[in-house]
Write a protein that holds these residues in place. Structure first.
Motif, PDB file in Angstrom:
ATOM      1  N   GLY A   1       0.799  -1.220   0.000  1.00 25.68           N
ATOM      2  CA  GLY A   1       0.000   0.000   0.000  1.00 25.68           C
ATOM      3  C   GLY A   1       0.829   1.266   0.000  1.00 25.68           C
ATOM      4  N   LEU A   2       2.182   1.136  -0.072  1.00 28.29           N
ATOM      5  CA  LEU A   2       3.046   2.311  -0.019  1.00 28.29           C
ATOM      6  C   LEU A   2       2.863   3.207  -1.233  1.00 28.29           C
ATOM      7  CD1 LEU A   2       5.345   3.826   1.425  1.00 28.29           C
ATOM      8  CD2 LEU A   2       6.968   2.423   0.134  1.00 28.29           C
ATOM      9  N   ILE A   3       2.788   2.611  -2.411  1.00 27.16           N
ATOM     10  CA  ILE A   3       2.633   3.405  -3.632  1.00 27.16           C
ATOM     11  C   ILE A   3       1.300   4.144  -3.622  1.00 27.16           C
ATOM     12  CG2 ILE A   3       2.334   3.239  -6.141  1.00 27.16           C
ATOM     13  CD1 ILE A   3       4.454   1.099  -6.199  1.00 27.16           C
ATOM     14  N   ALA A   4       0.264   3.502  -3.119  1.00 29.24           N
ATOM     15  CA  ALA A   4      -1.044   4.166  -3.030  1.00 29.24           C
ATOM     16  C   ALA A   4      -0.975   5.386  -2.116  1.00 29.24           C
ATOM     17  CB  ALA A   4      -2.095   3.177  -2.533  1.00 29.24           C
ATOM     18  N   ARG A   5      -0.196   5.268  -1.029  1.00 26.11           N
ATOM     19  CA  ARG A   5      -0.050   6.405  -0.123  1.00 26.11           C
ATOM     20  C   ARG A   5       0.750   7.528  -0.776  1.00 26.11           C
ATOM     21  NH1 ARG A   5       0.306   2.122   3.584  1.00 26.11           N
ATOM     22  NH2 ARG A   5       2.589   2.127   3.621  1.00 26.11           N
ATOM     23  N   PHE A   6       1.796   7.162  -1.526  1.00 25.84           N
ATOM     24  CA  PHE A   6       2.553   8.162  -2.281  1.00 25.84           C
ATOM     25  C   PHE A   6       1.629   8.925  -3.233  1.00 25.84           C
ATOM     26  CE2 PHE A   6       6.840   5.948  -1.731  1.00 25.84           C
ATOM     27  CZ  PHE A   6       7.338   6.965  -0.920  1.00 25.84           C
ATOM     28  N   ALA A   7       0.781   8.164  -3.906  1.00 21.54           N
ATOM     29  CA  ALA A   7      -0.137   8.769  -4.869  1.00 21.54           C
ATOM     30  C   ALA A   7      -1.079   9.762  -4.188  1.00 21.54           C
ATOM     31  CB  ALA A   7      -0.942   7.686  -5.583  1.00 21.54           C
ATOM     32  N   LYS A   8      -1.536   9.408  -3.001  1.00 25.14           N
ATOM     33  CA  LYS A   8      -2.456  10.282  -2.264  1.00 25.14           C
ATOM     34  C   LYS A   8      -1.760  11.579  -1.840  1.00 25.14           C
ATOM     35  CE  LYS A   8      -5.520  10.331   1.764  1.00 25.14           C
ATOM     36  NZ  LYS A   8      -6.041   9.538   2.928  1.00 25.14           N
ATOM     37  N   TRP A   9      -0.507  11.469  -1.363  1.00 29.40           N
ATOM     38  CA  TRP A   9       0.216  12.642  -0.878  1.00 29.40           C
ATOM     39  C   TRP A   9       0.543  13.628  -1.994  1.00 29.40           C
ATOM     40  CZ3 TRP A   9       4.043   8.948   2.019  1.00 29.40           C
ATOM     41  CH2 TRP A   9       3.399   8.418   3.136  1.00 29.40           C
ATOM     42  N   THR A  10       0.844  13.111  -3.179  1.00 28.09           N
ATOM     43  CA  THR A  10       1.265  13.975  -4.288  1.00 28.09           C
ATOM     44  C   THR A  10       0.140  14.269  -5.267  1.00 28.09           C
ATOM     45  OG1 THR A  10       2.000  12.036  -5.563  1.00 28.09           O
ATOM     46  CG2 THR A  10       3.639  13.112  -4.168  1.00 28.09           C
ATOM     47  N   ALA A  11      -1.046  13.773  -4.967  1.00 28.64           N
ATOM     48  CA  ALA A  11      -2.164  13.917  -5.897  1.00 28.64           C
ATOM     49  C   ALA A  11      -2.438  15.360  -6.325  1.00 28.64           C
ATOM     50  CB  ALA A  11      -3.422  13.298  -5.299  1.00 28.64           C
ATOM     51  N   PRO A  12      -2.446  16.350  -5.406  1.00 29.01           N
ATOM     52  CA  PRO A  12      -2.761  17.718  -5.829  1.00 29.01           C
ATOM     53  C   PRO A  12      -1.820  18.246  -6.916  1.00 29.01           C
ATOM     54  CG  PRO A  12      -2.901  17.540  -3.449  1.00 29.01           C
ATOM     55  CD  PRO A  12      -2.298  16.263  -3.945  1.00 29.01           C
ATOM     56  N   PHE A  13      -0.510  17.999  -6.752  1.00 29.31           N
ATOM     57  CA  PHE A  13       0.460  18.479  -7.741  1.00 29.31           C
ATOM     58  C   PHE A  13       0.287  17.764  -9.080  1.00 29.31           C
ATOM     59  CE2 PHE A  13       4.551  17.849  -9.904  1.00 29.31           C
ATOM     60  CZ  PHE A  13       4.893  19.161 -10.164  1.00 29.31           C
ATOM     61  N   PHE A  14       0.246  16.438  -9.013  1.00 27.47           N
ATOM     62  CA  PHE A  14       0.169  15.673 -10.254  1.00 27.47           C
ATOM     63  C   PHE A  14      -1.181  15.819 -10.946  1.00 27.47           C
ATOM     64  CE2 PHE A  14       3.713  13.184  -8.350  1.00 27.47           C
ATOM     65  CZ  PHE A  14       4.609  13.369  -9.376  1.00 27.47           C
ATOM     66  N   GLN A  15      -2.213  16.135 -10.188  1.00 26.87           N
ATOM     67  CA  GLN A  15      -3.522  16.317 -10.806  1.00 26.87           C
ATOM     68  C   GLN A  15      -3.534  17.546 -11.705  1.00 26.87           C
ATOM     69  OE1 GLN A  15      -5.634  13.670  -9.732  1.00 26.87           O
ATOM     70  NE2 GLN A  15      -6.419  14.203 -11.749  1.00 26.87           N
ATOM     71  N   VAL A  16      -2.650  18.511 -11.409  1.00 27.06           N
ATOM     72  CA  VAL A  16      -2.567  19.708 -12.248  1.00 27.06           C
ATOM     73  C   VAL A  16      -1.919  19.382 -13.591  1.00 27.06           C
ATOM     74  CG1 VAL A  16      -1.562  22.019 -12.476  1.00 27.06           C
ATOM     75  CG2 VAL A  16      -2.484  21.266 -10.275  1.00 27.06           C
ATOM     76  N   ILE A  17      -0.784  18.694 -13.573  1.00 26.99           N
ATOM     77  CA  ILE A  17      -0.073  18.440 -14.834  1.00 26.99           C
ATOM     78  C   ILE A  17      -0.492  17.132 -15.513  1.00 26.99           C
ATOM     79  CG2 ILE A  17       1.913  19.834 -14.174  1.00 26.99           C
ATOM     80  CD1 ILE A  17       3.400  17.295 -13.477  1.00 26.99           C
ATOM     81  N   PHE A  18      -1.239  16.291 -14.793  1.00 24.72           N
ATOM     82  CA  PHE A  18      -1.770  15.056 -15.393  1.00 24.72           C
ATOM     83  C   PHE A  18      -3.290  15.002 -15.168  1.00 24.72           C
ATOM     84  CE2 PHE A  18       2.642  13.964 -14.358  1.00 24.72           C
ATOM     85  CZ  PHE A  18       3.083  13.428 -15.565  1.00 24.72           C
ATOM     86  N   PRO A  19      -4.024  15.952 -15.738  1.00 26.45           N
ATOM     87  CA  PRO A  19      -5.468  16.030 -15.467  1.00 26.45           C
ATOM     88  C   PRO A  19      -6.274  14.852 -16.006  1.00 26.45           C
ATOM     89  CG  PRO A  19      -4.866  17.530 -17.244  1.00 26.45           C
ATOM     90  CD  PRO A  19      -3.584  17.004 -16.683  1.00 26.45           C
ATOM     91  N   THR A  20      -5.720  14.081 -16.952  1.00 19.99           N
ATOM     92  CA  THR A  20      -6.477  12.964 -17.524  1.00 19.99           C
ATOM     93  C   THR A  20      -6.393  11.701 -16.665  1.00 19.99           C
ATOM     94  OG1 THR A  20      -4.564  12.292 -18.872  1.00 19.99           O
ATOM     95  CG2 THR A  20      -6.132  13.823 -19.871  1.00 19.99           C
ATOM     96  N   LEU A  21      -5.502  11.689 -15.664  1.00 25.44           N
ATOM     97  CA  LEU A  21      -5.378  10.495 -14.823  1.00 25.44           C
ATOM     98  C   LEU A  21      -6.428  10.524 -13.725  1.00 25.44           C
ATOM     99  CD1 LEU A  21      -1.495  10.137 -14.396  1.00 25.44           C
ATOM    100  CD2 LEU A  21      -3.010   8.932 -15.993  1.00 25.44           C
ATOM    101  N   PRO A  22      -6.950   9.356 -13.345  1.00 22.43           N
ATOM    102  CA  PRO A  22      -7.946   9.295 -12.256  1.00 22.43           C
ATOM    103  C   PRO A  22      -7.332   9.768 -10.940  1.00 22.43           C
ATOM    104  CG  PRO A  22      -7.873   7.231 -13.493  1.00 22.43           C
ATOM    105  CD  PRO A  22      -6.699   8.034 -13.941  1.00 22.43           C
ATOM    106  N   LYS A  23      -8.108  10.422 -10.117  1.00 16.75           N
ATOM    107  CA  LYS A  23      -7.621  10.883  -8.823  1.00 16.75           C
ATOM    108  C   LYS A  23      -7.221   9.680  -7.955  1.00 16.75           C
ATOM    109  CE  LYS A  23     -10.192  15.239  -8.577  1.00 16.75           C
ATOM    110  NZ  LYS A  23     -11.159  16.056  -7.791  1.00 16.75           N
ATOM    111  N   GLY A  24      -6.028   9.788  -7.359  1.00 17.37           N
ATOM    112  CA  GLY A  24      -5.553   8.726  -6.484  1.00 17.37           C
ATOM    113  C   GLY A  24      -5.043   7.502  -7.212  1.00 17.37           C
ATOM    114  N   ALA A  25      -4.796   7.579  -8.528  1.00 15.38           N
ATOM    115  CA  ALA A  25      -4.294   6.429  -9.277  1.00 15.38           C
ATOM    116  C   ALA A  25      -2.935   5.996  -8.731  1.00 15.38           C
ATOM    117  CB  ALA A  25      -4.176   6.777 -10.761  1.00 15.38           C
ATOM    118  N   PRO A  26      -2.711   4.690  -8.511  1.00 11.60           N
ATOM    119  CA  PRO A  26      -1.437   4.207  -7.966  1.00 11.60           C
ATOM    120  C   PRO A  26      -0.226   4.618  -8.805  1.00 11.60           C
ATOM    121  CG  PRO A  26      -3.085   2.476  -7.874  1.00 11.60           C
ATOM    122  CD  PRO A  26      -3.690   3.600  -8.668  1.00 11.60           C
TER     123      PRO A  26
END
Length: 410
Positions: free
Chosen positions: A70-95
């Motif tokens: 579950g470590l990668i899932a937690r990484f995804a959650k922590w960085t989601a706001p930043f990556f959601q800006v430059i990767f808007p087509t990816l689902p929120k919280g994607a591993p």
């Protein structure tokens, strides 16, 4: 399509230049050298691919442990706001966002052996979200252009080469590399964002970008009066600690999650060799084309032509001695590294050219190699505008490197 034309051009121009040189010199031994370069490079490319097998096996095993814990899932959650800006087509919280973060982190610390397996794993996960399996998705393009731009925080390998070649200040290229690679990466992000109509004027993007700029400014003051040898030692130690820390983190996360860590590792590691075999044709294709172009003398002609052009308009041409490294960098990492070492050996590690080639080496990644390797691993044949954006970012990085070399050492 652009990659196809450039690949063909390397072969045809290389052969044409070889024929012209043989006719003018009446010495056919050049043909033998060109043919030998093809065979030698094909063998080298094969060995490079197989050489990655062990590294891929190790890191894909560790990634499996991190994923199942579950470590990668937690990484995804922590960085989601930043990556959601430059990767808007990816689902929120994607591993995949967690794997992507680790790949970028490895690149920042100059840990190429760790970054490549993480990048290949990211591409596999992005491919599962890609509706057109033969065509690069928007997220793939952003990811690869950032990788090709080569954002680096600690250029460990280059500092070590400079130390081995007798530099009195092996780490004095640290700040110029940081600035130049930042310019290259920012160019890539801005161009892709413009192409994909991504709005970057959001705090999750502006805040880390501002912190990076602040870091550059702070480091410029810290490095100015620091002992260079001590800085090199600390930089190397930090990189190694981070790498070992990542391994400990992955294994520890598995233990905390009460997983069978060994079994998870083995299941993930089994795919490492298969990935290495998959990428062999793509690496061979790129490297043999570059080798023929170089062996024919076309690279030398190009260098001399550029020197004459800039000399005719009154521009200082001292930087032209670094042109082979500048031109080789997007094509071949090992080739550019060899040319960098050759330039430092010829002109001196602490000469203007010696420092410039080091800045160039640390500014961007090997664009053609990265695209061939990453896209080849997931069988993407239609790369859209990835290559065009990456080459523009490379050009910005190279020009910035030259200007910084004149600013710092000219």
């Amino acid at each position: 399509m652009l990659l196809n034309y450039i690949w063909v051009a390397f072969f045809l121009v290389g052969i044409l230049v070889g024929v012209v040189r043989v006719i003018t010199s009446r010495d056919a031994t050049l043909f033998s050298e060109m043919v030998q370069a093809l065979f030698d490079t094909a063998t080298t490319a094969f060995n490079i691919s197989l050489g990655l097998a062990g590294i891929l096996t190790l890191w894909q095993g560790l990634l499996r442990v991190a994923e199942k814990s579950g470590l990668i899932a937690r990484f995804a959650k922590w960085t989601a706001p930043f990556f959601q800006v430059i990767f808007p087509t990816l689902p929120k919280g994607a591993p995949v966002l967690g794997t992507m973060l680790m790949n970028f982190s490895a690149n920042l610390l100059g840990l190429d052996n760790a970054a490549t397996p993480l990048g290949l794993q990211t591409m596999k996960e992005l491919q599962t979200l890609n509706p057109k399996k033969d065509t690069a998705s928007d997220a793939m393009i952003m990811f690869l252009t950032i990788n090709a731009s080569g954002l680096t925080l600690i250029p460990i390998t280059i500092i070590m080469f400079r130390h081995q070649l007798g530099s009195a200040s092996p780490a004095d290229i640290f700040l110029p590399i940081l600035i130049a690679t930042g310019a290259s990466t920012l160019t890539a992000v801005l161009l892709v964002s413009w192409k994909q109509r991504i709005n970057l004027l959001k705090w999750p993007f502006l805040l880390p970008a501002g912190l990076f700029v602040a870091l550059v400014v702070a480091l410029s003051f810290m490095v100015k009066g620091a002992d260079k040898e001590l800085l090199t030692t600390y930089s190397t130690a930090i990189s190694h600690v981070v790498l070992l820390g990542a391994v400990a983190l992955f294994i520890g996360s598995g233990l905390l999650a009460k997983r069978n860590v060994y079994e998870d590792f083995i299941k993930g590691a089994k795919g490492g060799f298969q990935t290495a075999v998959t990428i062999i044709p793509y690496i061979v294709a790129i490297l043999v084309a570059v080798a023929l172009f170089r062996a024919s003398g076309a690279m030398d002609w190009l260098t001399m032509g550029v020197a004459s052009l800039f000399g005719a308009i009154g521009v200082d041409t001292t930087w032209v001695d670094a042109l082979p490294t500048i031109l080789m960098k997007p094509l071949s990492g090992s080739g550019a590294r060899g040319l960098m070492i050759d330039a430092m050996s010829t002109f001196g590690a602490d000469s203007f050219v010696g420092r410039l080639v080091c800045i160039v080496q640390g500014t961007t990644d090997t664009t053609f190699y990265v695209l061939a390797l990453y896209y080849g691993s997931v069988a993407i044949t239609k790369t859209r505008y990835t290559l065009g954006v990456s080459l523009i970012a490379d050009a910005v990085g190279a020009v910035t490197a030259i200007l910084l070399a004149y600013t710092f050492y000219g």
